[in-house]
Design an enzyme around this catalytic site. Structure first.
Site, short mmCIF file in Angstrom:
data_model
loop_
_atom_site.label_atom_id
_atom_site.label_comp_id
_atom_site.label_asym_id
_atom_site.label_seq_id
_atom_site.Cartn_x
_atom_site.Cartn_y
_atom_site.Cartn_z
N ASP A 1 -10.66 1.36 -8.93
CA ASP A 1 -10.28 2.52 -9.74
C ASP A 1 -10.21 2.14 -11.22
O ASP A 1 -11.02 1.33 -11.68
CB ASP A 1 -8.97 3.13 -9.22
CG ASP A 1 -7.78 2.21 -9.39
OD1 ASP A 1 -7.94 0.98 -9.40
OD2 ASP A 1 -6.63 2.73 -9.48
N GLY B 1 -2.30 -3.76 -11.39
CA GLY B 1 -1.11 -2.92 -11.45
C GLY B 1 0.01 -3.53 -10.63
O GLY B 1 -0.19 -4.51 -9.91
N GLY C 1 -5.92 -3.08 -12.64
CA GLY C 1 -5.37 -2.37 -13.79
C GLY C 1 -5.58 -3.08 -15.11
O GLY C 1 -5.69 -2.43 -16.16
N GLU D 1 -10.35 -4.58 -4.97
CA GLU D 1 -9.57 -3.56 -4.28
C GLU D 1 -9.99 -3.31 -2.83
O GLU D 1 -9.15 -2.97 -1.99
CB GLU D 1 -9.62 -2.24 -5.07
CG GLU D 1 -8.86 -2.28 -6.39
CD GLU D 1 -9.64 -2.92 -7.53
OE1 GLU D 1 -9.07 -3.05 -8.62
OE2 GLU D 1 -10.82 -3.30 -7.33
#
Length: 345
Positions: A146, A68, A115, A138
Site C-alpha cells: 500500500d 507502519g 509506510g 506486505e
C-alpha cells in the site's frame, strides 16, 4: 518548531531547508498516527512559507523507517476497532507528498519498508546510501503493498516492481538506482556535508551532482532478464507457470518465496500493480483504501502478523491456502467502491 508528534518526529528550520527527522530509533522509526498528522501539518505550513525552499526528511538510528506501527493495527483490529482513520490520514499524506510543489528530498541510510516507503519515495529526490535496504514485504504478512505502491511499483523498469510486490524481497541501493526507485546514491559519510550544503543553497540538483557516488546493480543482467520475462506475464497464474518452466536456481527460489506468501495478498497485489500503471496517484490511493478496508475485515492479515511478529518464525496458515483455490470474484470485491466511505483527498 511544533507541529505535534511529541518525541516521535522533529521539525527544524535551517537556512533554506525545512528538516524532518524521524526520532523513534528503538522502534525502527515505525510510523504512528501522530507522526503522520504532524508531517502533514508541517508540509502545509512549509508549502506556504517562501523561506522554505526544500524539505529534507531523514531519520535517527539504523533504520529510515521499517513501516507502519503494525502491532498497533493488529491489536486494534482484533479488538474490533481497526484503525481505518490512521490509514486514511497516511494515504492522504502519501498523496500530499507526491504533489508537493517544492523539492522533497529523502535521505535514506538504512532499512526503508512499507509506510517508510510512502513517506519517502513519492518525493522528488530519493537519495540512498550503501546502508539502505528497500522492501515492500506486505504479501508475507497477508497484506498488500500500500502507501502508494500501486503508483510507485508499475513504473519500474523491466517489470521489477511486480517482482518486488509478489516476492517482498529486499534490494540494496544499486538495484534501487537502476530500477528508478532511487534518484541518487551517495556514500553514507557524505550525508552531513550534503545536508549542510542543501541548507545553505536550497539547490538539490547541483549539490547532488557533487555528492553523487554511482552504485552498481546488485542483480546480474541474466537475472534481470529472467525477471522481465516471468513478471511481464498477463496473469498471476501465468507468472507462476513461467517460473515453473525455468530450471534456474533463481526461478526455483523465487517460486518458493511467492508460494509461501498469502494467496489472497498475491492475487490482490498482482491486480493492484497492473491497475496502477494507468492511474493517477490520487486514484491509486482511493483504490488502496478500498483494498485496505477489506483486508482489515479479512483473516490473512491477522494470521500473517501472528505468525511473523507475535509467534515469531511460525508458518502462517493462509485461507485459502493455495493460489488455485482463490476465487476471482472474492478478489474483485477488494476493489469495489466503498460508497460514502471512499477516501476523501
Amino acid at each position: 518548531m511544533d507541529f505535534g508528534g511529541d518525541d516521535e518526529i522533529r521539525f527544524e528550520r535551517a537556512g533554506a531547508a525545512g528538516i524532518v527527522t524521524l526520532t523513534r530509533p528503538q522502534a525502527l522509526n515505525a510510523l504512528t498516527h501522530k507522526m503522520v498528522l504532524a508531517l502533514s501539518r508541517a508540509l502545509t505550513a512549509w508549502q506556504a512559507d517562501s523561506n522554505v525552499v526544500i524539505v529534507i526528511v531523514k531519520a535517527e538510528g539504523r533504520a529510515f523507517s521499517a513501516g507502519g506501527d503494525i502491532l498497533h493495527v493488529y491489536h486494534a483490529g482484533l479488538a474490533g476497532n481497526p484503525p481505518v482513520d490512521f490509514f486514511a490520514d497516511e494515504y492522504r499524506l502519501n498523496a500530499q507528498i507526491q504533489r508537493f510543489p517544492k523539492p522533497y528530498l529523502s535521505l535514506i541510510d538504512g532499512i526503508v519498508m512499507g509506510g517508510g516507503v510512502g513517506l519517502s519515495f513519492h518525493g522528488s529526490h530519493r537519495v540512498l546510501t550503501e546502508n539502505a535496504q528497500f522492501a515492500m514485504p506486505e504479501v508475507g504478512i497477508g497484506f498488500f503493498p500500500d502507501v502508494g505502491g500501486s503508483h510507485l511499483l508499475p513504473d519500474l523498469g523491466g517489470h521489477f516492481g511486480m517482482y518486488l510486490a509478489l516476492t517482498g524481497n529486499r534490494i540494496r541501493y544499486g538495484d534501487a538506482l537502476w530500477s528508478g526507485l532511487a534518484t541518487h546514491t551517495i556514500s553514507a559519510d557524505g550525508q552531513v556535508g550534503l545536508l549542510e550544503r542543501l541548507c545553505e543553497t536550497g539547490e538539490p540538483e547541483a549539490m547532488l551532482r557533487n555528492f553523487f557516488r554511482p552504485a552498481k546493480r546488485e542483480t546480474e543482467r541474466e537475472t534481470l532478464e529472467a525477471i522481465a520475462r516471468h513478471f511481464s506475464a498477463p496473469t498471476l497464474s501465468d507468472v507462476i507457470a513461467s517460473l515453473e518452466t525455468d530450471a534456474s536456481e533463481f526461478a526455483k527460489k523465487t517460486l518458493a518465496t511467492i508460494l509461501s506468501r498469502s494467496p489472497t495478498s498475491l492475487s490482490v497485489a498482482f491486480r493492484q500493480v497492473r491497475a496502477g500503471l494507468t492511474m493517477s496517484m490520487d486514484d491509486c490511493m482511493r483504490m488502496e483504501f478500498r483494498i485496505l478496508n477489506r483486508m482489515l475485515a479479512g483473516r490473512d492479515f491477522y494470521e500473517g502478523i501472528r505468525a511473523v511478529l507475535i509467534d515469531k518464525g511460525s508458518t502462517p496458515q493462509w485461507q485459502p491456502a493455495r493460489l488455485e483455490d482463490v476465487d476471482p470474484l472474492d478478489i474483485g470485491r477488494y476493489f469495489e467502491t466503498l460508497g460514502d466511505r471512499e477516501l476523501a483527498l
